[in-house]
Design a protein around this motif. Structure first.
Motif, short mmCIF file in Angstrom:
data_model
loop_
_atom_site.label_atom_id
_atom_site.label_comp_id
_atom_site.label_asym_id
_atom_site.label_seq_id
_atom_site.Cartn_x
_atom_site.Cartn_y
_atom_site.Cartn_z
N GLU A 140 -10.95 2.32 -5.86
CA GLU A 140 -10.08 1.31 -5.30
C GLU A 140 -8.72 1.52 -6.14
O GLU A 140 -8.83 1.18 -7.19
N TRP A 141 -7.63 2.08 -5.69
CA TRP A 141 -6.52 2.42 -6.23
C TRP A 141 -5.69 1.24 -6.46
O TRP A 141 -5.58 0.66 -5.53
N LEU A 142 -4.95 1.19 -7.57
CA LEU A 142 -3.91 0.27 -8.00
C LEU A 142 -2.65 1.00 -8.15
O LEU A 142 -2.82 2.04 -9.10
N LEU A 143 -1.68 0.66 -7.88
CA LEU A 143 -0.44 1.19 -8.12
C LEU A 143 0.43 0.48 -9.12
O LEU A 143 0.42 -0.89 -9.31
N LEU A 144 0.30 1.13 -10.38
CA LEU A 144 1.12 0.58 -11.66
C LEU A 144 2.48 0.71 -11.47
O LEU A 144 2.93 1.82 -12.09
N LYS A 185 9.15 -5.39 -6.65
CA LYS A 185 9.44 -6.83 -6.56
C LYS A 185 8.00 -7.39 -6.01
O LYS A 185 7.95 -8.73 -6.26
N ASP A 186 7.19 -6.91 -5.22
CA ASP A 186 5.96 -7.57 -4.64
C ASP A 186 4.85 -7.25 -5.57
O ASP A 186 3.88 -7.81 -5.24
N ALA A 187 5.00 -6.88 -6.62
CA ALA A 187 4.02 -6.69 -7.70
C ALA A 187 3.34 -7.64 -8.03
O ALA A 187 4.17 -8.69 -8.63
N ALA A 188 2.00 -7.88 -8.17
CA ALA A 188 1.24 -8.91 -8.76
C ALA A 188 1.03 -8.61 -10.17
O ALA A 188 1.05 -7.42 -10.62
N ARG A 226 11.86 4.50 -5.32
CA ARG A 226 11.61 5.25 -4.13
C ARG A 226 10.31 5.67 -3.59
O ARG A 226 9.89 5.36 -2.65
N MET A 227 9.61 6.28 -4.53
CA MET A 227 8.45 6.76 -4.18
C MET A 227 7.51 5.45 -3.88
O MET A 227 6.47 5.72 -3.19
N SER A 228 7.54 4.47 -4.55
CA SER A 228 6.76 3.22 -4.42
C SER A 228 6.65 2.97 -3.08
O SER A 228 5.76 2.17 -2.72
N HIS A 229 7.95 2.98 -2.15
CA HIS A 229 8.05 2.69 -0.86
C HIS A 229 7.74 3.73 0.20
O HIS A 229 7.22 3.54 1.16
N ARG A 230 8.18 5.11 -0.46
CA ARG A 230 8.00 5.96 0.68
C ARG A 230 6.88 7.01 0.66
O ARG A 230 6.86 7.81 1.51
N GLY A 258 0.94 6.40 2.20
CA GLY A 258 -0.11 5.92 1.56
C GLY A 258 -0.06 4.81 0.37
O GLY A 258 -0.80 3.96 0.19
N ILE A 259 1.11 5.23 -0.32
CA ILE A 259 1.21 4.46 -1.73
C ILE A 259 1.57 2.93 -1.16
O ILE A 259 1.31 2.07 -2.00
N SER A 260 2.85 2.83 -0.33
CA SER A 260 3.16 1.79 -0.14
C SER A 260 2.41 0.61 0.18
O SER A 260 2.62 -0.65 0.05
N ARG A 261 1.33 1.01 0.82
CA ARG A 261 0.22 -0.07 1.40
C ARG A 261 -0.78 -0.49 0.47
O ARG A 261 -1.55 -1.38 0.45
#
Length: 209
Positions: A84-88, A92-95, A123-127, A130-133
């Motif tokens: 279960e991956w978490l993007l660190l 702006k929407d990060a908890a 940019r990568m965090s959105h583009r 699979g990462i943006s979701r």
């Protein structure tokens, strides 16, 4: 080794010069937490890439290139259903990263780090497909970073390695993280000394407090 125009040859492992190279002394640490580094293509051969340095020290850490012209993004380990991956990343929407978070039954938490400049990572965090979701988490405010090799224009910015350390210390055994932190401090001190930002290549006492 890679030869940079009008500059000294640098090691592709630690980014230091051949005379100051630390690769032989760098640890290889096994962690319970899977780590994946999505690396911007322009970061691949920069001696100041701390994402590459992180992968050099953490067993099994995957470096996934992004932005290679003509080649589609290959997510590789990000498709592993057991993780279960978490993007660190402080999007702006990060908890806020909660170390008490538990993955779904039968899965384990993994951390995805982004390696590039601040604007590239944003940019990568959105583009990146699979990462943006993915769930995005940010670190709470902390002390100043030690990696000042590259100019940081955003107060939320951290080097890839330092962000990983701050995330992993909430999930991993303190001893393993301490080994990584010490090795990173040694590379950082030598790099800053090469750039004339530290008088000595020794790790400053203030970093050990």
């Amino acid at each position: 080794m890679v030869q940079r125009s009008r500059r000294k040859t640098r090691c592709l492992g630690c980014g230091l010069t051949p005379e100051t190279c630390l690769c032989a002394a760098l640890p290889r640490v096994r962690l319970a937490t899977p780590v994946a580094i999505v690396q911007h293509n322009r970061e691949r051969f920069k001696p100041t890439s701390t994402g590459r340095l992180l992968a050099r020290m953490v067993e099994g850490a995957a470096v996934i290139p992004f932005g290679i012209r003509g080649l589609p993004f290959e997510p590789g380990p990000l498709l592993d259903p057991s993780i279960e991956w978490l993007l660190l990343f402080p999007r702006k929407d990060a908890a806020e990263f909660d170390p008490r978070r538990r993955p779904s039954e039968g899965r384990r938490l993994g951390l995805i780090l982004l390696d590039g400049t601040w604007s590239q990572c944003a940019r990568m965090s959105h583009r990146v497909p699979g990462i943006s979701r993915l769930p995005c988490v940010a670190l709470p405010a902390g002390g100043p970073p030690i990696w000042t090799v590259r100019t940081q224009h955003d107060e939320r910015g951290r080097s890839t390695f330092e962000a990983a350390l701050l995330g992993l210390q909430r999930l991993e055994d303190a001893g393993a993280v301490s080994v990584l932190r010490e090795a990173f401090a040694q590379v950082t001190a030598r790099m800053l000394h090469l750039k004339g930002k530290l008088r000595s290549p020794e790790v400053p006492a203030a970093w050990r407090v």
